[in-house]
Design an enzyme around this catalytic site. Structure first.
Site, mmCIF file in Angstrom:
data_model
loop_
_atom_site.group_PDB
_atom_site.id
_atom_site.type_symbol
_atom_site.label_atom_id
_atom_site.label_comp_id
_atom_site.label_asym_id
_atom_site.label_seq_id
_atom_site.Cartn_x
_atom_site.Cartn_y
_atom_site.Cartn_z
ATOM 1 C CG ASP A 7 -0.289 -0.548 2.487
ATOM 2 O OD1 ASP A 7 0.944 -0.483 2.578
ATOM 3 O OD2 ASP A 7 -1.009 -1.028 3.379
ATOM 4 C CG ASN B 284 -8.452 -1.485 12.089
ATOM 5 O OD1 ASN B 284 -7.509 -2.167 11.683
ATOM 6 N ND2 ASN B 284 -8.937 -0.467 11.406
ATOM 7 C CD GLU C 280 -8.450 0.792 7.795
ATOM 8 O OE1 GLU C 280 -8.323 -0.129 8.629
ATOM 9 O OE2 GLU C 280 -7.804 1.860 7.860
ATOM 10 C CG HIS D 34 -5.599 -2.391 8.883
ATOM 11 N ND1 HIS D 34 -5.691 -1.039 9.129
ATOM 12 C CD2 HIS D 34 -4.283 -2.686 9.066
ATOM 13 C CE1 HIS D 34 -4.503 -0.550 9.427
ATOM 14 N NE2 HIS D 34 -3.624 -1.530 9.394
HETATM 15 C C1 F6R Z 1 1.643 -1.555 6.115
HETATM 16 C C2 F6R Z 1 0.306 -2.106 6.202
HETATM 17 C C3 F6R Z 1 -0.461 -2.169 7.485
HETATM 18 C C4 F6R Z 1 0.412 -2.414 8.715
HETATM 19 C C5 F6R Z 1 -0.430 -2.388 9.989
HETATM 20 C C6 F6R Z 1 0.408 -2.560 11.231
HETATM 21 O O1 F6R Z 1 2.143 -1.603 4.788
HETATM 22 O O2 F6R Z 1 -0.235 -2.495 5.209
HETATM 23 O O3 F6R Z 1 -1.421 -3.190 7.406
HETATM 24 O O4 F6R Z 1 1.064 -3.650 8.588
HETATM 25 O O5 F6R Z 1 -1.116 -1.181 10.070
HETATM 26 O O6 F6R Z 1 1.253 -1.452 11.365
HETATM 27 P P1 F6R Z 1 2.409 -1.421 12.460
HETATM 28 O O7 F6R Z 1 3.358 -2.516 12.084
HETATM 29 O O8 F6R Z 1 3.041 -0.071 12.306
HETATM 30 O O9 F6R Z 1 1.772 -1.656 13.780
#
Ligand code: F6R
Length: 242
Positions: A68, A136, A143, A138
């Site tokens: 992403d 959450n 989401e 995702h």
């Molecule tokens: C990042 C992504 C997100 C993160 C998730 C956890 O490219 O796609 O799904 O993996 O938000 O983020 P952290 O590791 O910062 O807690």
């Protein structure tokens, strides 16, 4: 069946998760990797860099696709995921930058950019996808509520996600409101999935991912239906598992 590994020590967790990536790249030098950003994979990337320097594992023929990118951020913006990948991995290994792919966040035509990125993804097979999990539930920026059959798309970020990610920005208002993300359908086509979850903040989402119903209130629960998924959890992230 999900392969679940729980670690007391996060360094061992990163080493074990990285070992899966390294052995793939050694067996298949032209492997196609799906990559994530955020805090979770940082330790894993450090191990890849260390191994590249010490053991000369080569990424010359590896191709990468990131999950992403924030909409509205140029590639050289310090909080863009292109910048993150450059800083935390790509400049430290021998990867060819032409082989690294991340959606263009500064596009003036997001639907067209989604189509372009999705065509790249449908023309290849990800050998291994690295994932984190949002508090959450995702994966990528899919989401809660996102249909499982979506491919690359524009997503409005949850308020929870914007708050979680605000630590990287000067203030919450600077966190982009939208992103381009691989869809769950793209993620699920990866041959192998390696997910890293660290810390108590992830415990509820981790429980729902593993022991909850498979539905899009916790997008990561779809991984229960993947045939080769490996979850690297620390004790805090695993604390609600029964
Ligand atoms: C990042 C992504 C997100 C993160 C998730 C956890 O490219 O796609 O799904 O993996 O938000 O983020 P952290 O590791 O910062 O807690």
């Amino acid at each position: 069946m999900m392969n679940i590994y729980i670690f007391e020590d996060s360094q061992t967790l990163y080493e074990e998760a990285a070992r899966q990536v390294i052995s793939l790249v050694r067996q298949k030098p032209d492997a196609v990797l799906g990559l994530a950003t955020g805090i979770s994979p940082l330790g894993l990337y450090r191990v890849l860099i260390d191994d590249h320097q010490k053991n000369r594992t080569s990424y010359q023929h590896v191709t990468t696709y990131n999950l992403d990118e924030y909409l509205g951020l140029a590639p050289d913006h310090p909080q863009s995921y292109r910048h993150y990948m450059h800083e935390h991995l790509f400049t430290h290994i021998d990867i060819n930058s032409d082989h690294t792919h991340i959606p263009h966040g500064d596009t003036d035509n997001p639907p067209r950019e989604c189509r372009r990125y999705n065509e790249l993804l449908t023309g290849t097979t990800l050998d291994l996808q690295v994932l984190g999990i949002g508090s959450n539930g995702h994966i990528g920026f899919n989401e809660p509520g996102t249909p499982f059959d979506l491919e690359t798309h524009v997503i409005a970020l949850d308020e929870k996600t914007r708050q979680d990610n605000a630590v990287f920005f000067a203030q919450i208002d600077d966190v982009p409101t939208h992103a381009i993300t691989m869809g769950i359908a793209n993620i699920m086509r990866a041959r192998t999935i390696v997910l890293v979850a660290i810390g108590a903040k992830k415990a509820q989402a981790v429980k729902q991912m593993i022991q909850g119903a498979v539905d899009n209130s916790c997008p990561a629960s779809v991984l229960q239906t993947h045939r080769d998924v490996h979850l690297y959890l620390d004790i805090e992230a695993a604390k609600h598992l029964s």
